[in-house]
Design a protein around this motif. Sequence first.
Motif, mmCIF file in Angstrom:
data_model
loop_
_atom_site.group_PDB
_atom_site.id
_atom_site.type_symbol
_atom_site.label_atom_id
_atom_site.label_comp_id
_atom_site.label_asym_id
_atom_site.label_seq_id
_atom_site.Cartn_x
_atom_site.Cartn_y
_atom_site.Cartn_z
ATOM 1 N N GLY A 17 0.824 -1.219 0.000
ATOM 2 C CA GLY A 17 0.000 0.000 0.000
ATOM 3 C C GLY A 17 0.849 1.255 0.000
ATOM 4 N N THR A 19 1.105 3.603 -2.075
ATOM 5 C CA THR A 19 0.485 4.815 -2.619
ATOM 6 C C THR A 19 -0.579 5.403 -1.693
ATOM 7 N N GLY A 20 -0.819 4.778 -0.539
ATOM 8 C CA GLY A 20 -1.806 5.280 0.406
ATOM 9 C C GLY A 20 -1.205 6.300 1.355
ATOM 10 N N SER A 21 -2.032 6.775 2.264
ATOM 11 C CA SER A 21 -1.603 7.801 3.222
ATOM 12 C C SER A 21 -0.401 7.323 4.059
ATOM 13 N N ILE A 22 -0.499 6.122 4.624
ATOM 14 C CA ILE A 22 0.620 5.592 5.426
ATOM 15 C C ILE A 22 1.809 5.265 4.531
ATOM 16 N N THR A 44 0.555 -1.112 -5.093
ATOM 17 C CA THR A 44 -0.633 -0.266 -5.158
ATOM 18 C C THR A 44 -1.819 -1.121 -5.573
ATOM 19 N N ASN A 45 -3.001 -0.551 -5.471
ATOM 20 C CA ASN A 45 -4.159 -1.195 -6.085
ATOM 21 C C ASN A 45 -4.343 -0.617 -7.489
ATOM 22 N N ARG A 46 -4.594 0.717 -7.551
ATOM 23 C CA ARG A 46 -4.852 1.339 -8.862
ATOM 24 C C ARG A 46 -4.023 2.589 -9.135
ATOM 25 N N ARG A 47 -3.422 3.180 -8.125
ATOM 26 C CA ARG A 47 -2.762 4.488 -8.348
ATOM 27 C C ARG A 47 -1.386 4.296 -9.005
ATOM 28 N N HIS A 88 -3.697 -10.277 -6.531
ATOM 29 C CA HIS A 88 -3.603 -10.340 -5.071
ATOM 30 C C HIS A 88 -2.589 -11.364 -4.571
ATOM 31 N N ALA A 129 0.235 -1.147 10.266
ATOM 32 C CA ALA A 129 -0.740 -0.045 10.215
ATOM 33 C C ALA A 129 -2.143 -0.607 10.038
ATOM 34 N N GLU A 132 -7.231 -3.586 10.684
ATOM 35 C CA GLU A 132 -8.354 -4.502 10.428
ATOM 36 C C GLU A 132 -7.894 -5.958 10.367
ATOM 37 N N ASP A 156 -0.018 2.415 14.307
ATOM 38 C CA ASP A 156 -1.113 3.226 14.831
ATOM 39 C C ASP A 156 -0.560 4.086 15.975
ATOM 40 N N MET A 210 -5.908 11.405 6.575
ATOM 41 C CA MET A 210 -5.732 9.951 6.417
ATOM 42 C C MET A 210 -6.536 9.482 5.207
ATOM 43 N N GLY A 211 -6.426 8.186 4.872
ATOM 44 C CA GLY A 211 -7.253 7.595 3.817
ATOM 45 C C GLY A 211 -8.732 7.709 4.177
HETATM 46 P P1 NDP Z 1 -5.270 4.565 2.024
HETATM 47 O O1 NDP Z 1 -6.614 4.280 1.483
HETATM 48 O O2 NDP Z 1 -4.742 5.943 1.942
HETATM 49 O O3 NDP Z 1 -4.181 3.589 1.301
HETATM 50 C C1 NDP Z 1 -4.356 2.206 1.179
HETATM 51 C C2 NDP Z 1 -3.294 1.589 0.294
HETATM 52 O O4 NDP Z 1 -3.606 0.215 0.051
HETATM 53 C C3 NDP Z 1 -3.197 2.206 -1.094
HETATM 54 O O5 NDP Z 1 -1.887 2.028 -1.592
HETATM 55 C C4 NDP Z 1 -4.190 1.374 -1.886
HETATM 56 O O6 NDP Z 1 -3.973 1.416 -3.300
HETATM 57 C C5 NDP Z 1 -3.924 0.003 -1.340
HETATM 58 N N1 NDP Z 1 -5.113 -0.852 -1.371
HETATM 59 C C6 NDP Z 1 -6.334 -0.575 -0.886
HETATM 60 N N2 NDP Z 1 -7.177 -1.593 -1.056
HETATM 61 C C7 NDP Z 1 -6.462 -2.565 -1.668
HETATM 62 C C8 NDP Z 1 -6.758 -3.870 -2.142
HETATM 63 N N3 NDP Z 1 -7.984 -4.399 -2.028
HETATM 64 N N4 NDP Z 1 -5.778 -4.581 -2.706
HETATM 65 C C9 NDP Z 1 -4.543 -4.079 -2.850
HETATM 66 N N5 NDP Z 1 -4.189 -2.841 -2.447
HETATM 67 C C10 NDP Z 1 -5.141 -2.106 -1.861
HETATM 68 O O7 NDP Z 1 -5.259 4.035 3.527
HETATM 69 P P2 NDP Z 1 -4.406 4.571 4.775
HETATM 70 O O8 NDP Z 1 -2.976 4.678 4.378
HETATM 71 O O9 NDP Z 1 -5.083 5.723 5.394
HETATM 72 O O10 NDP Z 1 -4.587 3.364 5.806
HETATM 73 C C11 NDP Z 1 -3.876 2.134 5.671
HETATM 74 C C12 NDP Z 1 -4.100 1.322 6.943
HETATM 75 O O11 NDP Z 1 -3.448 1.995 8.016
HETATM 76 C C13 NDP Z 1 -5.568 1.174 7.345
HETATM 77 O O12 NDP Z 1 -5.779 -0.080 7.895
HETATM 78 C C14 NDP Z 1 -5.755 2.243 8.410
HETATM 79 O O13 NDP Z 1 -6.734 1.911 9.357
HETATM 80 C C15 NDP Z 1 -4.371 2.267 9.056
HETATM 81 N N6 NDP Z 1 -4.005 3.527 9.691
HETATM 82 C C16 NDP Z 1 -3.929 4.663 8.945
HETATM 83 C C17 NDP Z 1 -3.597 5.873 9.529
HETATM 84 C C18 NDP Z 1 -3.452 7.120 8.698
HETATM 85 O O14 NDP Z 1 -3.025 8.147 9.226
HETATM 86 N N7 NDP Z 1 -3.761 7.103 7.417
HETATM 87 C C19 NDP Z 1 -3.350 5.972 10.970
HETATM 88 C C20 NDP Z 1 -3.401 4.713 11.657
HETATM 89 C C21 NDP Z 1 -3.725 3.543 11.045
HETATM 90 P P3 NDP Z 1 -4.569 2.669 -4.158
HETATM 91 O O15 NDP Z 1 -3.610 3.796 -3.912
HETATM 92 O O16 NDP Z 1 -4.574 2.194 -5.555
HETATM 93 O O17 NDP Z 1 -5.940 2.934 -3.611
#
Ligand code: NDP
Length: 391
Positions: A17, A19-22, A44-47, A88, A129, A132, A156, A210-211
């Motif tokens: 992950g 490309t997500g917030s963390i 990443t998933n799609r980004r 996956h 992180a 779930e 966290d 956050m996400g």
């Molecule tokens: P985001 O939605 O910002 O990022 C999630 C990442 O996972 C992205 O890279 C996304 O790809 C990828 N992803 C999502 N779904 C799938 C899937 N089905 N298969 C493969 N890749 C997938 O989430 P956060 O970064 O906010 O959160 C991540 C985890 O950390 C969560 O469990 C959250 O509860 C936890 N957390 C987050 C905090 C925060 O500050 N953000 C703080 C504390 C805990 P794509 O970019 O393509 O969507």
Amino acid sequence: MVHSSPAGRTKTLSILGSTGSIGVQTLDVVRDHPDLTRINWLTTNRRIEDLERQALEFSPKGVVIADQQSAETFRANTRFKGRILSGHAALEEAAADADNDLLMSALVGFSGVRPTMAAMNAGVDIALANKETLVSAGEPMMRAAATNGINIYPVDSEHSALAQCMVGESSTAIERLILTASGGPFRRHSLQELQHATCAQALKHPNWSMGSKITIDSATLMNKGFEVIEARWLFDVDAARIDVLVHPQSIIHSMVQYVDGSVKAQLGLPDMKLPILYALVAPERVATNFERMNLADIATLTFEAPDYERFPCLRLAFDALAAGGTATAIVNAANEIAVAAFLQEKIAFMDIPRLVDAALNKIVNIADPSLDDIFAVDAETRTFVSSNIQA
Ligand code: NDP
Ligand code: MG
């Protein structure tokens, strides 16, 4: 500003992950501390545009794109010369790579269970992180960690705070864990106002960026309920000894009360980079240029009890933890479907706890579940809640 690493060697790090917030904030930390880690896999998933930029900057061994169509587009256009995997199952391959010292598990939701377990079974330490995974499969995950001698470093902020408060302490001296909660954007909303809370309002968190999924979970306080479950597994403290305390300033990130009555707290400005960095180097510390806290400026720290009537998700999470078995997996799956529907504006804000409650009442709880049981219950719950939303 670039900082040098502590005495330890460079760790090989993969990020699920990225490309997500963390994920992005993890790479910010990695960029600022180039001696700490070498990047192995990014996913990443799609980004894919973000992934392309990250891959060219950090030169990992390979990347994984979970979404097949996005992977095809990426392959056709990329300048990245490393390995490109898709789907996956490939997430599991990257997570379990023998070269990984540490996996940043930062997917959202149940999708993280298989790859995180794969890493543990391959002997890879986890920076966690993706809470779930523990909410759904806490017992099998902790068993896998123990069997394989895995360290789990919480990302966290609350659990990082608890871990920092426990350094040098014996686990038998812990009396209570006190998890702080900002209270989210609806802390002062009446029950009546909550019925009409919009998606745009719920996405405006007062202290953290956050996400979208965790931002909605923070508005319902389900996030705090999940963190109670996460703490129960990470620190082996039962729910009766875990308190939630609303603290709107998000300066105290959590506290541990000891058997002599002493309470230790960890404080800091709300910035996920600190717990991310600590997860990379714990129990060591490295120097940073993060903004420093000025308590004289902050002046006031306030506290209040959580309101379970306005925020029933918090109660549902506590109830599920007390029920044991697959109850917390049911809550997680129901919540994932409900939050996705709320983000698409198909249901109202207070439908989220209503749907979770309905799933808990409908789906049969399995005691001492295997991982297969948990997957079956997750799927059954998703089908049930989805059909309730369409109806
Ligand atoms: P985001 O939605 O910002 O990022 C999630 C990442 O996972 C992205 O890279 C996304 O790809 C990828 N992803 C999502 N779904 C799938 C899937 N089905 N298969 C493969 N890749 C997938 O989430 P956060 O970064 O906010 O959160 C991540 C985890 O950390 C969560 O469990 C959250 O509860 C936890 N957390 C987050 C905090 C925060 O500050 N953000 C703080 C504390 C805990 P794509 O970019 O393509 O969507
Ligand atoms: Mg948190």
